[in-house]
Each structure stands twice: as structure tokens, then as C-alpha cells.
Write a protein that holds these residues in place. Sequence first.
Motif, mmCIF file in Angstrom:
data_model
loop_
_atom_site.group_PDB
_atom_site.id
_atom_site.type_symbol
_atom_site.label_atom_id
_atom_site.label_comp_id
_atom_site.label_asym_id
_atom_site.label_seq_id
_atom_site.Cartn_x
_atom_site.Cartn_y
_atom_site.Cartn_z
ATOM 1 N N GLU A 84 0.800 -1.222 0.000
ATOM 2 C CA GLU A 84 0.000 0.000 0.000
ATOM 3 C C GLU A 84 0.839 1.281 0.000
ATOM 4 O OE1 GLU A 84 -2.593 0.026 3.403
ATOM 5 O OE2 GLU A 84 -0.941 0.184 4.803
ATOM 6 N N LEU A 85 2.141 1.165 -0.257
ATOM 7 C CA LEU A 85 2.943 2.373 -0.412
ATOM 8 C C LEU A 85 2.355 3.155 -1.590
ATOM 9 C CD1 LEU A 85 5.512 3.990 0.428
ATOM 10 C CD2 LEU A 85 6.706 2.734 -1.363
ATOM 11 N N PRO A 86 1.908 4.388 -1.381
ATOM 12 C CA PRO A 86 1.178 5.111 -2.427
ATOM 13 C C PRO A 86 1.869 5.153 -3.795
ATOM 14 C CG PRO A 86 1.091 6.324 -0.376
ATOM 15 C CD PRO A 86 2.048 5.169 -0.158
ATOM 16 N N GLU A 87 3.184 5.232 -3.806
ATOM 17 C CA GLU A 87 3.893 5.315 -5.085
ATOM 18 C C GLU A 87 4.015 3.960 -5.776
ATOM 19 O OE1 GLU A 87 4.490 8.739 -2.685
ATOM 20 O OE2 GLU A 87 4.962 6.674 -2.205
ATOM 21 N N LEU A 88 3.730 2.878 -5.068
ATOM 22 C CA LEU A 88 3.799 1.541 -5.669
ATOM 23 C C LEU A 88 2.401 0.978 -5.902
ATOM 24 C CD1 LEU A 88 6.843 0.022 -3.777
ATOM 25 C CD2 LEU A 88 6.731 0.769 -6.159
ATOM 26 N N GLU A 89 1.623 0.781 -4.817
ATOM 27 C CA GLU A 89 0.255 0.279 -4.929
ATOM 28 C C GLU A 89 0.152 -0.911 -5.886
ATOM 29 O OE1 GLU A 89 -2.746 1.195 -3.486
ATOM 30 O OE2 GLU A 89 -1.890 2.775 -2.258
ATOM 31 N N VAL A 90 0.795 -2.019 -5.514
ATOM 32 C CA VAL A 90 0.746 -3.231 -6.345
ATOM 33 C C VAL A 90 0.498 -4.466 -5.485
ATOM 34 C CG1 VAL A 90 2.232 -2.401 -8.231
ATOM 35 C CG2 VAL A 90 3.269 -3.493 -6.243
ATOM 36 N N PRO A 91 -0.179 -5.462 -6.061
ATOM 37 C CA PRO A 91 -0.303 -6.737 -5.352
ATOM 38 C C PRO A 91 1.049 -7.436 -5.347
ATOM 39 C CG PRO A 91 -1.388 -6.851 -7.491
ATOM 40 C CD PRO A 91 -0.876 -5.458 -7.332
ATOM 41 N N VAL A 92 1.386 -8.064 -4.225
ATOM 42 C CA VAL A 92 2.688 -8.716 -4.060
ATOM 43 C C VAL A 92 2.501 -10.079 -3.397
ATOM 44 C CG1 VAL A 92 3.982 -6.537 -3.902
ATOM 45 C CG2 VAL A 92 3.070 -7.577 -1.822
ATOM 46 N N GLU A 93 3.580 -10.820 -3.344
ATOM 47 C CA GLU A 93 3.619 -12.074 -2.592
ATOM 48 C C GLU A 93 4.424 -11.823 -1.324
ATOM 49 O OE1 GLU A 93 1.944 -14.665 -3.071
ATOM 50 O OE2 GLU A 93 1.391 -14.616 -5.179
ATOM 51 N N PRO A 94 4.138 -12.566 -0.238
ATOM 52 C CA PRO A 94 4.816 -12.319 1.038
ATOM 53 C C PRO A 94 6.338 -12.389 0.962
ATOM 54 C CG PRO A 94 3.067 -13.952 1.300
ATOM 55 C CD PRO A 94 3.169 -13.643 -0.157
ATOM 56 N N GLU A 95 6.882 -13.260 0.113
ATOM 57 C CA GLU A 95 8.338 -13.452 0.054
ATOM 58 C C GLU A 95 9.043 -12.475 -0.883
ATOM 59 O OE1 GLU A 95 6.492 -16.129 -3.047
ATOM 60 O OE2 GLU A 95 6.019 -15.619 -0.987
ATOM 61 N N TRP A 96 8.312 -11.654 -1.601
ATOM 62 C CA TRP A 96 8.939 -10.667 -2.469
ATOM 63 C C TRP A 96 9.567 -9.568 -1.604
ATOM 64 C CZ3 TRP A 96 4.815 -9.663 -6.844
ATOM 65 C CH2 TRP A 96 4.604 -10.847 -7.553
ATOM 66 N N SER A 97 10.315 -8.684 -2.256
ATOM 67 C CA SER A 97 10.962 -7.593 -1.543
ATOM 68 C C SER A 97 11.104 -6.394 -2.474
ATOM 69 C CB SER A 97 12.350 -8.045 -1.066
ATOM 70 O OG SER A 97 12.961 -7.039 -0.284
ATOM 71 N N CYS A 98 11.287 -5.220 -1.879
ATOM 72 C CA CYS A 98 11.646 -4.033 -2.664
ATOM 73 C C CYS A 98 12.603 -3.200 -1.827
ATOM 74 C CB CYS A 98 10.419 -3.244 -3.104
ATOM 75 S SG CYS A 98 9.866 -1.949 -1.982
ATOM 76 N N ARG A 99 13.244 -2.252 -2.449
ATOM 77 C CA ARG A 99 14.271 -1.502 -1.715
ATOM 78 C C ARG A 99 13.710 -0.414 -0.806
ATOM 79 N NH1 ARG A 99 17.833 2.205 -5.687
ATOM 80 N NH2 ARG A 99 16.188 3.171 -6.909
ATOM 81 N N LEU A 100 12.403 -0.236 -0.795
ATOM 82 C CA LEU A 100 11.770 0.722 0.123
ATOM 83 C C LEU A 100 11.240 0.041 1.382
ATOM 84 C CD1 LEU A 100 9.988 2.862 -2.549
ATOM 85 C CD2 LEU A 100 11.693 3.693 -0.934
ATOM 86 N N TRP A 101 11.641 -1.206 1.618
ATOM 87 C CA TRP A 101 11.185 -1.973 2.772
ATOM 88 C C TRP A 101 11.351 -1.177 4.068
ATOM 89 C CZ3 TRP A 101 13.585 -3.698 7.214
ATOM 90 C CH2 TRP A 101 12.932 -4.710 7.928
ATOM 91 N N ARG A 102 10.334 -1.268 4.915
ATOM 92 C CA ARG A 102 10.363 -0.572 6.214
ATOM 93 C C ARG A 102 9.795 -1.477 7.289
ATOM 94 N NH1 ARG A 102 13.529 1.741 4.479
ATOM 95 N NH2 ARG A 102 13.782 3.852 3.856
ATOM 96 N N ILE A 103 10.355 -1.365 8.494
ATOM 97 C CA ILE A 103 9.864 -2.120 9.648
ATOM 98 C C ILE A 103 8.554 -1.484 10.084
ATOM 99 C CG2 ILE A 103 10.251 -2.642 12.079
ATOM 100 C CD1 ILE A 103 13.236 -2.844 11.418
#
Length: 103
Positions: A84-103
Amino acid sequence: MNDDDGKREEIKALLTGGLKIEAFPRADTHEAVQAIVAQLQAAKGDLKARLAIGGFTLTPIEHDGIEQSCETCMYYKVHRRYCELPELEVPVEPEWSCRLWRI
């Protein structure tokens, strides 16, 4: 299959098909986050560009001793499997990753 499932399949096909992505450097600082977000905003509806800029991978990335996967990110909606990051807004799988990851 719903729209999100179809979009997930499209994303997976792009990533397994050799789409060049920018998984590094990770967005470790506020400045890095802002720079990546600005690039994502400029890419708007271009899915390939957003995946590349966001640095999407089909497997978690380990960075600074932390495994970074979508399911552990604050932007991940568990029941929808969605970023739900506004600039991405895409369906994903739990094991995927992106470089904007946040705790």
C-alpha cells in the motif's frame, strides 16, 4: 482469478523474464527514500518502471542482518497480499521484496 492475482502473475512474469531492477542501494536514509519516491512518482502508471525503480525481487533481500520481505514490511496488507505504499500500490507475494522496505 481476481485483478490482483492477474497483476501478481504479470509482475512475476516480468521479473522472471529478465526485467532489470535496481535492488541496491537500499533506501536506508530519509534522503534515499525521498529520491526513490520522486522517481516512482515520475513513473506513475508505468508498471515496468515502478518495479525497476522499486527494486522488486521475487525473494527476500538480506540487508544489514535483516531479511527484508514484503510480509515484514509496514506497507504490506496481509489479507490482500498488497503493497500500500502510495507510489507503488501493487499486489505482491509475502516473500517478495523491494528496496523501500520498512519495519
